[in-house]
Write a protein that holds these residues in place. Structure first.
Motif, PDB file in Angstrom:
ATOM      1  N   ASN A  56      -6.742   1.168   1.527  1.00 38.72           N
ATOM      2  CA  ASN A  56      -6.682   1.800   0.255  1.00 38.72           C
ATOM      3  C   ASN A  56      -7.835   2.587  -0.092  1.00 38.72           C
ATOM      4  O   ASN A  56      -8.597   2.338  -1.107  1.00 38.72           O
ATOM      5  CB  ASN A  56      -6.651   0.653  -0.730  1.00 38.72           C
ATOM      6  CG  ASN A  56      -7.602  -0.373  -0.772  1.00 38.72           C
ATOM      7  OD1 ASN A  56      -8.166  -0.460   0.237  1.00 38.72           O
ATOM      8  ND2 ASN A  56      -7.839  -1.039  -2.183  1.00 38.72           N
ATOM      9  N   TRP A  76       5.980   2.955  -1.029  1.00 40.16           N
ATOM     10  CA  TRP A  76       4.850   1.935  -0.930  1.00 40.16           C
ATOM     11  C   TRP A  76       5.472   0.961   0.108  1.00 40.16           C
ATOM     12  O   TRP A  76       6.952   0.475   0.027  1.00 40.16           O
ATOM     13  CB  TRP A  76       4.732   1.221  -2.395  1.00 40.16           C
ATOM     14  CG  TRP A  76       4.123   1.832  -3.463  1.00 40.16           C
ATOM     15  CD1 TRP A  76       4.590   3.170  -3.956  1.00 40.16           C
ATOM     16  CD2 TRP A  76       2.909   1.749  -3.799  1.00 40.16           C
ATOM     17  NE1 TRP A  76       3.640   3.590  -4.977  1.00 40.16           N
ATOM     18  CE2 TRP A  76       2.557   2.738  -4.859  1.00 40.16           C
ATOM     19  CE3 TRP A  76       1.618   0.779  -3.574  1.00 40.16           C
ATOM     20  CZ2 TRP A  76       1.439   2.812  -5.683  1.00 40.16           C
ATOM     21  CZ3 TRP A  76       0.465   1.129  -4.319  1.00 40.16           C
ATOM     22  CH2 TRP A  76       0.533   2.076  -5.391  1.00 40.16           C
ATOM     23  N   PRO A 131     -11.458   5.357  -8.949  1.00 42.58           N
ATOM     24  CA  PRO A 131     -10.199   5.032  -8.787  1.00 42.58           C
ATOM     25  C   PRO A 131      -9.317   6.248  -8.819  1.00 42.58           C
ATOM     26  O   PRO A 131      -9.648   7.316  -9.168  1.00 42.58           O
ATOM     27  CB  PRO A 131      -9.852   4.412 -10.141  1.00 42.58           C
ATOM     28  CG  PRO A 131     -10.825   4.820 -11.104  1.00 42.58           C
ATOM     29  CD  PRO A 131     -11.922   5.020 -10.229  1.00 42.58           C
ATOM     30  N   GLY A 153      -6.204   7.885  -2.174  1.00 43.55           N
ATOM     31  CA  GLY A 153      -6.429   6.461  -2.438  1.00 43.55           C
ATOM     32  C   GLY A 153      -5.700   5.706  -1.517  1.00 43.55           C
ATOM     33  O   GLY A 153      -6.093   4.327  -1.533  1.00 43.55           O
ATOM     34  N   TYR A 163       0.065  -5.477  -5.174  1.00 43.57           N
ATOM     35  CA  TYR A 163      -0.074  -4.170  -4.376  1.00 43.57           C
ATOM     36  C   TYR A 163      -1.671  -3.803  -4.603  1.00 43.57           C
ATOM     37  O   TYR A 163      -2.307  -4.346  -5.586  1.00 43.57           O
ATOM     38  CB  TYR A 163       1.054  -3.092  -5.075  1.00 43.57           C
ATOM     39  CG  TYR A 163       0.476  -2.806  -6.471  1.00 43.57           C
ATOM     40  CD1 TYR A 163      -0.439  -1.660  -7.075  1.00 43.57           C
ATOM     41  CD2 TYR A 163       1.137  -3.519  -7.361  1.00 43.57           C
ATOM     42  CE1 TYR A 163      -0.381  -1.531  -8.158  1.00 43.57           C
ATOM     43  CE2 TYR A 163       0.993  -3.179  -8.895  1.00 43.57           C
ATOM     44  CZ  TYR A 163      -0.010  -2.219  -9.286  1.00 43.57           C
ATOM     45  OH  TYR A 163       0.149  -1.857 -10.459  1.00 43.57           O
ATOM     46  N   ALA A 164      -2.149  -2.943  -3.730  1.00 45.87           N
ATOM     47  CA  ALA A 164      -3.412  -2.642  -3.639  1.00 45.87           C
ATOM     48  C   ALA A 164      -3.789  -1.374  -4.476  1.00 45.87           C
ATOM     49  O   ALA A 164      -2.866  -0.478  -4.680  1.00 45.87           O
ATOM     50  CB  ALA A 164      -3.945  -2.260  -2.307  1.00 45.87           C
ATOM     51  N   GLU A 165      -4.808  -1.434  -5.100  1.00 43.56           N
ATOM     52  CA  GLU A 165      -5.369  -0.328  -6.097  1.00 43.56           C
ATOM     53  C   GLU A 165      -5.753   0.879  -5.165  1.00 43.56           C
ATOM     54  O   GLU A 165      -6.517   0.588  -3.992  1.00 43.56           O
ATOM     55  CB  GLU A 165      -6.120  -0.359  -7.175  1.00 43.56           C
ATOM     56  CG  GLU A 165      -5.815  -1.722  -8.225  1.00 43.56           C
ATOM     57  CD  GLU A 165      -4.655  -1.098  -8.973  1.00 43.56           C
ATOM     58  OE1 GLU A 165      -4.612   0.095  -9.055  1.00 43.56           O
ATOM     59  OE2 GLU A 165      -4.032  -1.715  -9.742  1.00 43.56           O
ATOM     60  N   GLY A 166      -5.520   2.437  -5.354  1.00 48.03           N
ATOM     61  CA  GLY A 166      -6.165   3.327  -4.574  1.00 48.03           C
ATOM     62  C   GLY A 166      -7.442   3.661  -4.938  1.00 48.03           C
ATOM     63  O   GLY A 166      -7.661   3.794  -6.306  1.00 48.03           O
ATOM     64  N   TRP A 167      -8.484   3.987  -4.000  1.00 47.61           N
ATOM     65  CA  TRP A 167      -9.701   4.293  -4.387  1.00 47.61           C
ATOM     66  C   TRP A 167     -10.179   5.465  -3.458  1.00 47.61           C
ATOM     67  O   TRP A 167      -9.762   5.621  -2.555  1.00 47.61           O
ATOM     68  CB  TRP A 167     -10.627   3.105  -4.228  1.00 47.61           C
ATOM     69  CG  TRP A 167     -10.447   1.946  -5.006  1.00 47.61           C
ATOM     70  CD1 TRP A 167      -9.768   0.935  -4.448  1.00 47.61           C
ATOM     71  CD2 TRP A 167     -10.938   1.828  -6.057  1.00 47.61           C
ATOM     72  NE1 TRP A 167      -9.828  -0.207  -5.584  1.00 47.61           N
ATOM     73  CE2 TRP A 167     -10.389   0.406  -6.505  1.00 47.61           C
ATOM     74  CE3 TRP A 167     -11.767   2.320  -7.028  1.00 47.61           C
ATOM     75  CZ2 TRP A 167     -10.550  -0.323  -7.745  1.00 47.61           C
ATOM     76  CZ3 TRP A 167     -12.079   1.914  -8.448  1.00 47.61           C
ATOM     77  CH2 TRP A 167     -11.464   0.417  -8.802  1.00 47.61           C
ATOM     78  N   ALA A 211      -2.082   7.247  -9.229  1.00 51.62           N
ATOM     79  CA  ALA A 211      -0.971   6.795  -8.364  1.00 51.62           C
ATOM     80  C   ALA A 211       0.250   7.410  -9.123  1.00 51.62           C
ATOM     81  O   ALA A 211       0.917   6.684 -10.051  1.00 51.62           O
ATOM     82  CB  ALA A 211      -0.758   5.161  -8.404  1.00 51.62           C
ATOM     83  N   TYR A 262       0.959  -0.991   0.053  1.00 49.51           N
ATOM     84  CA  TYR A 262       0.045  -0.167   0.018  1.00 49.51           C
ATOM     85  C   TYR A 262       0.955   1.167  -0.041  1.00 49.51           C
ATOM     86  O   TYR A 262       2.321   1.160   0.287  1.00 49.51           O
ATOM     87  CB  TYR A 262      -0.972   0.155   1.396  1.00 49.51           C
ATOM     88  CG  TYR A 262      -1.819  -1.156   1.378  1.00 49.51           C
ATOM     89  CD1 TYR A 262      -3.262  -0.735   1.302  1.00 49.51           C
ATOM     90  CD2 TYR A 262      -1.596  -2.327   1.530  1.00 49.51           C
ATOM     91  CE1 TYR A 262      -4.172  -1.695   1.491  1.00 49.51           C
ATOM     92  CE2 TYR A 262      -2.778  -3.226   1.641  1.00 49.51           C
ATOM     93  CZ  TYR A 262      -3.895  -3.006   1.507  1.00 49.51           C
ATOM     94  OH  TYR A 262      -4.815  -3.933   1.697  1.00 49.51           O
TER      95      TYR A 262
END
Length: 461
Positions: A320, A230, A214, A300, A199-203, A217, A62
């Motif tokens: 996230n 990260w 979304p 995110g 890895y996590a996607e940012g929301w 990044a 993250y």
């Protein structure tokens, strides 16, 4: 893997899981992961996710936002410990031409350099670093918004300057120096400037509807030392252990203790809220417990690392989403749950292997005026001096090897304690920063400042 002695009790583990489940559900986080550290090792990890089967555990990366600043501060303290620079040096001495060079390195570390909180627009966290290729683009035309050194004012550009300082002195990029001098020695293989799968996607979560958007990044370029990294809860658990105990390959225990010490004057509201800033670390007082560490956020992502040195417990929480879960409150609660449910078991008392007779001669009761103090020989070659009972000034002291001792904390930090001997070699008194400590209250045989009435102690008729 923990040994049976290190594992948390089932009731404690359930309480921890319940706390992060509440944080994820009430905060509406797509995922939330946490790890707890005790005794220098991770003893529990947990995760909650909104998507069944989605990767979310202690090994998923993250973005950690401003926790990056603590890593940058470690690099600067390393330069100080090597004698390359002094924290009291003005920035101009090592990184000339910034236009804000009168701020000292310590002031920049403590957000007391007077710099603006953010870069000139556009919003640096959601735009590429290529828009700010030079330090001048980070600082803008009005880099100072307060007099240098007068107050705490959180500044992201200040840490961009510290990263540039590291690059200038080391002759290599901040990323390369960080990897070589901190990440690799501490085994932080899942901490990086750019994301590594998994890895996590940012929301972003809509404030009035359960829908997502979304977040970008971005590589923030020169702002990287302020918030680019990260990481995972497993890596940050190891980093938290380092921040508690030090590691001679990176920074000594004494230097990380210095990092955890408040270093900037704060606003009245912060004082009332129990908040202060140290050298790359935040300190909070919550529910009677002192927590040091750092929080972080980027669009995110939310992050928090909190350490209770007294309890030997630390916690990390990562999520996230741009907003929602109160991750700092969650980390504080994770620490509290473990500290209260399973209090730290003291190490067994052990006698010293040997003791210097000259030091043993000093132990016992002393008086500062009429106030009784006790001087004790303790472990690690230290002595302690403090009130015989109740509260008051107290400190541990480290030997200087010449019969004198230097205070390590509190009022007497940095002050010199010197046993003063009579011509026959016996100890007359202790001199501590001009204070005279005697074996008897106002001992007439010692040079008490102002003298002692020759008629001695008396009653009132």
């Amino acid at each position: 893997m923990t040994t049976p002695q290190e594992e948390l009790l089932p009731g404690t583990r359930r309480a921890l899981l319940h706390r992060i489940a509440v944080a994820q559900a009430e905060g509406r986080a797509p995922s939330l992961v946490a790890t707890v550290v005790r005794g220098g090792a991770a003893v529990w990890s947990g995760a909650r996710t909104a998507v069944e089967g989605a990767a979310a555990d202690e090994h998923v990366q993250y973005r950690i936002g401003s926790i990056t600043k603590t890593f940058t501060a470690v690099l600067v303290l390393r330069l100080r410990d090597e004698g390359v620079l002094d924290l009291g040096d003005p920035l101009e001495k090592h990184l000339p031409g910034t236009g804000v060079g009168e701020a000292t390195i310590a002031q920049l570390l403590a957000h007391a350099g007077g710099l603006a909180a953010e870069t000139p627009g556009p919003w640096w966290e959601r735009t590429p670093g290529s828009l700010r290729p030079e330090l001048a683009d980070v600082l803008g035309e009005r880099p100072l918004v307060h007099p240098v050194g007068r107050r705490f004012h959180y500044s992201n550009p200040g840490y961009a300057l510290l990263g540039a300082l590291v690059e200038k002195v080391r002759g290599a990029s901040w990323e390369e120096v960080l990897r070589r001098e901190v990440l690799e020695p501490l085994g932080l293989s899942r901490t990086s400037v750019h994301p590594m799968a998994p890895y996590a996607e940012g929301w972003a979560v809509h404030p009035w509807a359960d829908v997502l958007l979304p977040e970008p990044a971005e590589d923030v370029g020169r702002m990287a030392p302020a918030g680019q990294l990260w990481s995972t809860t497993a890596d940050l658990a190891r980093f938290a252990s380092f921040l508690m105990n030090g590691d001679e390959r990176v920074l000594s225990a004494e230097s990380v203790r210095e990092m955890r010490t408040p270093a900037a004057a704060v606003e009245a509201a912060d004082v009332a809220g129990g908040y202060a800033y140290c050298l790359g670390m935040e300190i909070r007082h919550q529910d009677g417990r002192t927590l040091v560490g750092h929080s972080g956020s980027l669009p995110g992502f939310l992050a928090s690392l909190a350490i209770s040195v007294e309890d030997d417990v630390a916690a990390v929480v990562l999520a996230n989403c741009t907003s929602g879960p109160a991750v700092s409150g969650a980390t504080a609660d994770l620490v509290r749950i473990v500290a209260e449910a399973e209090p730290r078991i003291p190490a067994p008392w052990k006698p010293l292997r040997e003791a210097d007779p000259a030091v043993l001669e000093l132990v016992g009761q002393w008086y500062w005026g009429t106030h009784p103090f006790a001087l004790r020989l303790i472990g690690d070659g230290l002595i302690s001096l403090g009130p015989l009972s109740g509260s008051g000034r107290r400190s541990r002291f480290r030997s200087n090897g010449d019969g004198t001792w230097t205070g390590l904390e509190g009022y007497y930090a940095g002050e010199l304690l010197k046993p003063v001997r009579r011509p026959d070699g016996s100890v007359s008194h202790l001199d501590l920063g001009s204070f005279v400590f005697t074996r008897l209250p106002y001992d007439e045989t010692a040079p008490v400042p102002g003298g002692v009435d020759p008629e001695g102690w008396r009653g009132i008729g």
